[in-house]
Scaffold this motif. Structure first.
Motif, mmCIF file in Angstrom:
data_model
loop_
_atom_site.group_PDB
_atom_site.id
_atom_site.type_symbol
_atom_site.label_atom_id
_atom_site.label_comp_id
_atom_site.label_asym_id
_atom_site.label_seq_id
_atom_site.Cartn_x
_atom_site.Cartn_y
_atom_site.Cartn_z
ATOM 1 N N THR A 114 2.418 -1.976 8.239
ATOM 2 C CA THR A 114 3.082 -0.892 7.510
ATOM 3 C C THR A 114 2.904 -1.072 6.013
ATOM 4 O O THR A 114 2.636 -0.113 5.287
ATOM 5 C CB THR A 114 4.582 -0.833 7.864
ATOM 6 O OG1 THR A 114 4.715 -0.617 9.267
ATOM 7 C CG2 THR A 114 5.289 0.278 7.114
ATOM 8 N N LEU A 115 3.027 -2.308 5.542
ATOM 9 C CA LEU A 115 2.816 -2.584 4.115
ATOM 10 C C LEU A 115 1.388 -2.238 3.709
ATOM 11 O O LEU A 115 1.166 -1.625 2.663
ATOM 12 C CB LEU A 115 3.108 -4.054 3.810
ATOM 13 C CG LEU A 115 2.892 -4.499 2.366
ATOM 14 C CD1 LEU A 115 3.837 -3.758 1.433
ATOM 15 C CD2 LEU A 115 3.088 -6.003 2.252
ATOM 16 N N GLU A 165 1.054 1.948 4.188
ATOM 17 C CA GLU A 165 1.887 2.816 3.360
ATOM 18 C C GLU A 165 2.185 2.241 1.976
ATOM 19 O O GLU A 165 2.743 2.933 1.132
ATOM 20 C CB GLU A 165 3.193 3.122 4.093
ATOM 21 C CG GLU A 165 2.967 3.859 5.401
ATOM 22 C CD GLU A 165 4.262 4.129 6.145
ATOM 23 O OE1 GLU A 165 5.354 3.874 5.582
ATOM 24 O OE2 GLU A 165 4.167 4.598 7.291
ATOM 25 N N GLY A 166 1.885 0.974 1.751
ATOM 26 C CA GLY A 166 2.144 0.363 0.455
ATOM 27 C C GLY A 166 3.608 0.070 0.215
ATOM 28 O O GLY A 166 4.041 -0.080 -0.923
ATOM 29 N N ARG A 167 4.379 -0.029 1.275
ATOM 30 C CA ARG A 167 5.808 -0.344 1.151
ATOM 31 C C ARG A 167 6.260 -1.055 2.421
ATOM 32 O O ARG A 167 5.629 -0.942 3.457
ATOM 33 C CB ARG A 167 6.644 0.920 0.959
ATOM 34 C CG ARG A 167 6.601 1.853 2.153
ATOM 35 C CD ARG A 167 7.491 3.079 1.992
ATOM 36 N NE ARG A 167 7.396 3.922 3.152
ATOM 37 C CZ ARG A 167 8.122 3.770 4.254
ATOM 38 N NH1 ARG A 167 8.989 2.798 4.345
ATOM 39 N NH2 ARG A 167 7.981 4.588 5.277
ATOM 40 N N TRP A 168 7.352 -1.803 2.318
ATOM 41 C CA TRP A 168 7.929 -2.439 3.498
ATOM 42 C C TRP A 168 8.631 -1.376 4.340
ATOM 43 O O TRP A 168 9.077 -0.357 3.800
ATOM 44 C CB TRP A 168 8.906 -3.537 3.087
ATOM 45 C CG TRP A 168 8.232 -4.722 2.472
ATOM 46 C CD1 TRP A 168 8.215 -5.057 1.148
ATOM 47 C CD2 TRP A 168 7.458 -5.713 3.145
ATOM 48 N NE1 TRP A 168 7.473 -6.199 0.969
ATOM 49 C CE2 TRP A 168 6.995 -6.631 2.178
ATOM 50 C CE3 TRP A 168 7.106 -5.926 4.482
ATOM 51 C CZ2 TRP A 168 6.213 -7.732 2.498
ATOM 52 C CZ3 TRP A 168 6.321 -7.028 4.794
ATOM 53 C CH2 TRP A 168 5.889 -7.915 3.816
ATOM 54 N N GLN A 193 11.974 -0.010 3.057
ATOM 55 C CA GLN A 193 12.022 0.664 1.757
ATOM 56 C C GLN A 193 11.877 2.166 1.962
ATOM 57 O O GLN A 193 11.148 2.605 2.855
ATOM 58 C CB GLN A 193 10.899 0.168 0.852
ATOM 59 C CG GLN A 193 11.070 -1.263 0.395
ATOM 60 C CD GLN A 193 9.896 -1.729 -0.443
ATOM 61 O OE1 GLN A 193 8.761 -1.399 -0.161
ATOM 62 N NE2 GLN A 193 10.198 -2.516 -1.472
ATOM 63 N N ASP A 209 10.586 5.934 1.580
ATOM 64 C CA ASP A 209 9.258 6.503 1.357
ATOM 65 C C ASP A 209 9.190 7.079 -0.048
ATOM 66 O O ASP A 209 10.105 7.749 -0.509
ATOM 67 C CB ASP A 209 8.980 7.603 2.391
ATOM 68 C CG ASP A 209 7.527 7.959 2.480
ATOM 69 O OD1 ASP A 209 6.700 7.208 1.936
ATOM 70 O OD2 ASP A 209 7.211 8.981 3.098
ATOM 71 N N GLN A 210 8.069 6.798 -0.742
ATOM 72 C CA GLN A 210 7.887 7.291 -2.103
ATOM 73 C C GLN A 210 7.184 8.633 -2.067
ATOM 74 O O GLN A 210 6.347 8.880 -1.204
ATOM 75 C CB GLN A 210 7.040 6.309 -2.910
ATOM 76 C CG GLN A 210 7.659 4.950 -3.062
ATOM 77 C CD GLN A 210 6.705 3.993 -3.763
ATOM 78 O OE1 GLN A 210 5.529 4.271 -3.907
ATOM 79 N NE2 GLN A 210 7.240 2.869 -4.182
ATOM 80 N N ARG A 266 3.104 7.333 -5.584
ATOM 81 C CA ARG A 266 2.105 6.458 -4.984
ATOM 82 C C ARG A 266 0.806 6.474 -5.779
ATOM 83 O O ARG A 266 0.155 5.471 -5.936
ATOM 84 C CB ARG A 266 1.806 6.887 -3.553
ATOM 85 C CG ARG A 266 2.767 6.284 -2.568
ATOM 86 C CD ARG A 266 2.304 6.603 -1.169
ATOM 87 N NE ARG A 266 3.421 7.255 -0.513
ATOM 88 C CZ ARG A 266 3.343 8.148 0.432
ATOM 89 N NH1 ARG A 266 2.184 8.514 0.887
ATOM 90 N NH2 ARG A 266 4.407 8.667 0.953
ATOM 91 N N HIS A 274 0.538 4.120 -8.941
ATOM 92 C CA HIS A 274 0.413 2.661 -8.816
ATOM 93 C C HIS A 274 -0.975 2.247 -8.546
ATOM 94 O O HIS A 274 -1.820 2.673 -8.000
ATOM 95 C CB HIS A 274 1.317 2.137 -7.691
ATOM 96 C CG HIS A 274 2.777 2.253 -8.064
ATOM 97 N ND1 HIS A 274 3.407 1.330 -8.868
ATOM 98 C CD2 HIS A 274 3.706 3.163 -7.736
ATOM 99 C CE1 HIS A 274 4.653 1.679 -9.001
ATOM 100 N NE2 HIS A 274 4.875 2.787 -8.325
#
Length: 129
Positions: free
Chosen positions: A108-109, A112-115, A118, A120-121, A126, A129
Motif C-alpha cells: 500500500t505504501l 499509494e505513497g501513504r500508510w 493515513q 487519502d491525499q 500527491r 511531492h
C-alpha cells in the motif's frame, strides 16, 4: 447401542476434510488472482512513455498482490479451523497473518505513497511531492 456417539467422530473427520478442501480451494483462487493480475498488468508495458508504463505496471501488479494476499489470509484462517486447534497451529496462523499484513502495508505504501492508516491525499497534494 450408542450409534449416534459412534458417528460423531466420523462426521467431525469428514467435516474437517471438507473445510480443509475449501481452504485449499481458496488458496488456489488467491494464487490464480496473483497470476492473472500479473498477466493482465502486462497491458501497461505497451504504449505511453517509459516512466508512465513502469509506474502503471508496478501499481497494477501491486494491486493484484494485495488482493491475492487478502484471499490467502482468508484461506489460512479457513484451513486453521479444519485442523485441531493447538497453540502451535494458532501461532503459525498468527505468524502468517503478521507477515502478510506487513506485506500488504508495504505494498500500500508503494502503490499509494501513504500508510494504510493515513488519510487519502487529494490528487493535487500527491503531485506536489
Amino acid at each position: 447401542m450408542n450409534s449416534a456417539a459412534d458417528h460423531a467422530p466420523a462426521f467431525e473427520t469428514a467435516a474437517s476434510q471438507w473445510i480443509l478442501l475449501v481452504g485449499v480451494g481458496i488458496e488456489i483462487f488467491g494464487v490464480f488472482i496473483i497470476v492473472v493480475g500479473i498477466i493482465w498488468s502486462a497491458r501497461y508495458l505497451f504504449g505511453r512513455n517509459a516512466a508512465s508504463r513502469y509506474d502503471s505496471y508496478k501499481i497494477s501488479i501491486g494491486r493484484s498482490l494485495l488482493l491475492g494476499l487478502e484471499v490467502l489470509v482468508a484461506a489460512d484462517i479457513v484451513k486453521t479451523i479444519a485442523i485441531e486447534l493447538t497453540f502451535v497451529s494458532l501461532g503459525l496462523l498468527a505468524g502468517l497473518v503478521v507477515v502478510r499484513t506487513f506485506l500488504s502495508w508495504t505494498l500500500t505504501l508503494e502503490i499509494e505513497g501513504r500508510w494504510p492508516w493515513q488519510p487519502d491525499q487529494p490528487e493535487s497534494a500527491r503531485e506536489g511531492h
